[in-house]
Design a protein around this motif. Structure first.
Motif, PDB file in Angstrom:
ATOM      1  N   PRO A 114      40.000   7.221  20.396  1.00  0.00           N
ATOM      2  CA  PRO A 114      40.886   6.063  20.584  1.00  0.00           C
ATOM      3  C   PRO A 114      40.440   5.236  21.791  1.00  0.00           C
ATOM      4  O   PRO A 114      39.664   5.708  22.631  1.00  0.00           O
ATOM      5  N   TYR A 115      40.930   4.018  21.856  1.00  0.00           N
ATOM      6  CA  TYR A 115      40.665   3.132  22.988  1.00  0.00           C
ATOM      7  C   TYR A 115      41.930   3.076  23.840  1.00  0.00           C
ATOM      8  O   TYR A 115      42.962   2.563  23.402  1.00  0.00           O
ATOM      9  N   LEU A 116      41.852   3.615  25.042  1.00  0.00           N
ATOM     10  CA  LEU A 116      43.017   3.767  25.903  1.00  0.00           C
ATOM     11  C   LEU A 116      43.027   2.698  27.000  1.00  0.00           C
ATOM     12  O   LEU A 116      41.979   2.240  27.454  1.00  0.00           O
ATOM     13  N   ASP A 119      46.997  -0.790  31.317  1.00  0.00           N
ATOM     14  CA  ASP A 119      47.381  -2.089  31.867  1.00  0.00           C
ATOM     15  C   ASP A 119      48.548  -2.658  31.060  1.00  0.00           C
ATOM     16  O   ASP A 119      48.424  -2.941  29.863  1.00  0.00           O
ATOM     17  N   TYR A 120      49.670  -2.819  31.709  1.00  0.00           N
ATOM     18  CA  TYR A 120      50.890  -3.324  31.072  1.00  0.00           C
ATOM     19  C   TYR A 120      50.628  -4.643  30.337  1.00  0.00           C
ATOM     20  O   TYR A 120      51.157  -4.888  29.256  1.00  0.00           O
ATOM     21  N   TYR A 121      49.800  -5.499  30.912  1.00  0.00           N
ATOM     22  CA  TYR A 121      49.575  -6.841  30.364  1.00  0.00           C
ATOM     23  C   TYR A 121      48.632  -6.836  29.158  1.00  0.00           C
ATOM     24  O   TYR A 121      48.420  -7.879  28.534  1.00  0.00           O
ATOM     25  N   ASN A 122      48.048  -5.690  28.832  1.00  0.00           N
ATOM     26  CA  ASN A 122      47.178  -5.582  27.660  1.00  0.00           C
ATOM     27  C   ASN A 122      47.866  -4.864  26.505  1.00  0.00           C
ATOM     28  O   ASN A 122      47.204  -4.337  25.613  1.00  0.00           O
ATOM     29  N   CYS A 123      49.188  -4.848  26.526  1.00  0.00           N
ATOM     30  CA  CYS A 123      49.935  -4.028  25.567  1.00  0.00           C
ATOM     31  C   CYS A 123      50.825  -4.841  24.641  1.00  0.00           C
ATOM     32  O   CYS A 123      51.369  -5.883  25.012  1.00  0.00           O
ATOM     33  N   PRO A 269      48.720  -0.163  23.809  1.00  0.00           N
ATOM     34  CA  PRO A 269      47.609  -0.940  24.389  1.00  0.00           C
ATOM     35  C   PRO A 269      46.651  -1.477  23.329  1.00  0.00           C
ATOM     36  O   PRO A 269      46.251  -0.765  22.413  1.00  0.00           O
ATOM     37  N   PHE A 270      46.275  -2.742  23.471  1.00  0.00           N
ATOM     38  CA  PHE A 270      45.276  -3.369  22.605  1.00  0.00           C
ATOM     39  C   PHE A 270      43.944  -3.441  23.354  1.00  0.00           C
ATOM     40  O   PHE A 270      43.902  -3.335  24.581  1.00  0.00           O
ATOM     41  N   THR A 271      42.849  -3.616  22.612  1.00  0.00           N
ATOM     42  CA  THR A 271      41.523  -3.560  23.214  1.00  0.00           C
ATOM     43  C   THR A 271      40.627  -4.688  22.697  1.00  0.00           C
ATOM     44  O   THR A 271      40.846  -5.215  21.599  1.00  0.00           O
ATOM     45  N   ASN A 272      39.594  -5.015  23.490  1.00  0.00           N
ATOM     46  CA  ASN A 272      38.568  -5.974  23.061  1.00  0.00           C
ATOM     47  C   ASN A 272      37.214  -5.283  22.889  1.00  0.00           C
ATOM     48  O   ASN A 272      36.184  -5.928  22.806  1.00  0.00           O
ATOM     49  N   GLU A 273      37.237  -3.944  22.828  1.00  0.00           N
ATOM     50  CA  GLU A 273      36.001  -3.172  22.751  1.00  0.00           C
ATOM     51  C   GLU A 273      35.565  -2.869  21.321  1.00  0.00           C
ATOM     52  O   GLU A 273      34.565  -2.187  21.110  1.00  0.00           O
ATOM     53  N   LEU A 305      46.163 -12.250  22.106  1.00  0.00           N
ATOM     54  CA  LEU A 305      45.140 -13.065  21.443  1.00  0.00           C
ATOM     55  C   LEU A 305      44.470 -14.010  22.430  1.00  0.00           C
ATOM     56  O   LEU A 305      43.267 -14.266  22.332  1.00  0.00           O
ATOM     57  N   ASP A 306      45.252 -14.514  23.372  1.00  0.00           N
ATOM     58  CA  ASP A 306      44.678 -15.406  24.387  1.00  0.00           C
ATOM     59  C   ASP A 306      43.606 -14.695  25.209  1.00  0.00           C
ATOM     60  O   ASP A 306      42.663 -15.334  25.699  1.00  0.00           O
ATOM     61  N   LYS A 307      43.742 -13.367  25.338  1.00  0.00           N
ATOM     62  CA  LYS A 307      42.767 -12.570  26.104  1.00  0.00           C
ATOM     63  C   LYS A 307      41.754 -11.881  25.196  1.00  0.00           C
ATOM     64  O   LYS A 307      41.037 -10.979  25.640  1.00  0.00           O
ATOM     65  N   ASN A 308      41.719 -12.295  23.910  1.00  0.00           N
ATOM     66  CA  ASN A 308      40.797 -11.721  22.929  1.00  0.00           C
ATOM     67  C   ASN A 308      40.992 -10.218  22.735  1.00  0.00           C
ATOM     68  O   ASN A 308      40.036  -9.479  22.500  1.00  0.00           O
ATOM     69  N   LEU A 309      42.238  -9.790  22.811  1.00  0.00           N
ATOM     70  CA  LEU A 309      42.590  -8.394  22.527  1.00  0.00           C
ATOM     71  C   LEU A 309      43.112  -8.338  21.096  1.00  0.00           C
ATOM     72  O   LEU A 309      44.298  -8.526  20.842  1.00  0.00           O
TER      73      LEU A 309
END
Length: 324
Positions: A114-116, A119-123, A269-273, A305-309
């Motif tokens: 999983p991608y962990l 960061d509260y702001y990436n969730c 949490p969402f990821t851009n990886e 989406l604005d942060k490409n997550l």
């Protein structure tokens, strides 16, 4: 206990009735049935098929739409709402899945981590009207059986100033989630791969992920791949019993009362990886609503989406069987 007591008092003041959803043939409870209000809002029955409803608590609701895996949808008026709602079984054909087949061949265990992220702001902030599904392709022409699913979660520190410290005390929660598996049809989630109801209880003690063992469900990966979805159902007690409460807040505005869905812990949490965009969203309380890829231009307004997550980074473990 104080919270439960206060809610019982709240229910008694509003004359709330306890409704039970049952199988029309067996009279067994229909666990975790979806109760839609027809306006994009709704609630869930608990493991015993029970939910609470009254016109005083929900004054603008005149119809309930009841749905559950393996049953025909039920539409009832709230004017003469009985204490028992009977649902008729409906066994649709499952799509591209082997159920109950035991393979004794040798296998190779494979893990997609999983991608962990903490960061509260990436969730993503879970609300019960949204279901999130993640796509996984079949990676071999050989038989593949799912063993476990790992759902990333992010914890919130009690002290915001200490949120970046790994040893900071976390806010407590006990939250029930429902999990479903779908086949792939033209790049979207389609038919369910099992009619068994799968739920799990997450707490702050899980850490940064919750691993769900699905070995006993005998789910084999279809040729076109599959989707695994997660949907928050609400807070629960220590035994995993779903607590009855309103799942949205009502705020008065110039244009009338606005209903805002309640956010539940834990955060997701969402990821851009991840190179491809594999995450899809569905609103569960809207009849006939379709799955939509979580992407820019699809009607979503999200800081993620604005942060490409674009992806919720679910992990899986599966067995790839060798040929005889």
């Amino acid at each position: 206990m104080p919270k439960i007591f206060l809610f019982v008092v709240f229910l008694s003041q509003f004359g709330v009735a306890q409704i039970k959803v049952l199988d029309s043939l067996t009279n067994y409870p229909v666990s975790y049935a979806t109760i839609s209000f027809g306006n994009g809002q709704g609630i869930f029955a608990d493991d015993e098929g029970e939910f609470f409803f009254s016109k005083k608590l929900y004054p603008d609701i005149d119809s309930l739409y009841i749905s559950a895996l393996g049953y025909k949808d039920l539409n009832v008026s709230t004017k003469t709402l009985p204490q028992q709602l009977l649902m008729q079984p409906q066994a649709d054909q499952l799509d591209e899945v082997l159920i109950g087949t035991k393979l004794n061949r040798k296998f190779k265990k494979e893990i997609l981590k999983p991608y962990l992220d903490d960061d509260y702001y990436n969730c993503w902030l879970p609300t019960i009207e949204s279901e999130i599904a993640v796509y996984f392709p079949k990676t071999s022409t050989k038989d593949q059986k799912l063993s476990s699913i790992t759902f990333p979660i992010a914890l919130e520190s009690k002290d915001w100033k200490k949120r970046n410290r790994s040893n900071s005390e976390k806010k407590k929660f006990s939250t029930l989630f429902k999990v479903q598996f779908y086949s792939n049809n033209k790049g979207l989630p389609h038919k369910t791969l099992t009619y068994q109801t799968i739920v799990f209880r997450a707490t702050e003690k899980d850490g940064d992920s919750h691993q769900l063992n699905v070995e006993d469900y005998d789910i084999y990966v279809p040729k076109a791949g599959f989707y695994v979805s997660i949907q928050v159902m609400g807070y629960s007690d220590k035994s995993g019993k779903l607590l009855p409460n309103k799942k949205y807040k009502e705020i008065k505005s110039k244009n009338g009362v606005v209903k805002i869905p309640t956010n539940f812990r834990p955060l997701l949490p969402f990821t851009n990886e991840i190179k491809t965009k594999n995450t899809y969203i569905k609103r569960v309380f809207i009849s006939g609503n379709e799955w939509v890829k979580f992407d820019k231009g699809n009607g979503f307004k999200s800081s993620l989406l604005d942060k490409n997550l674009f992806n919720y980074g679910v992990g899986i473990t599966f067995k790839t069987y060798k040929d005889d």
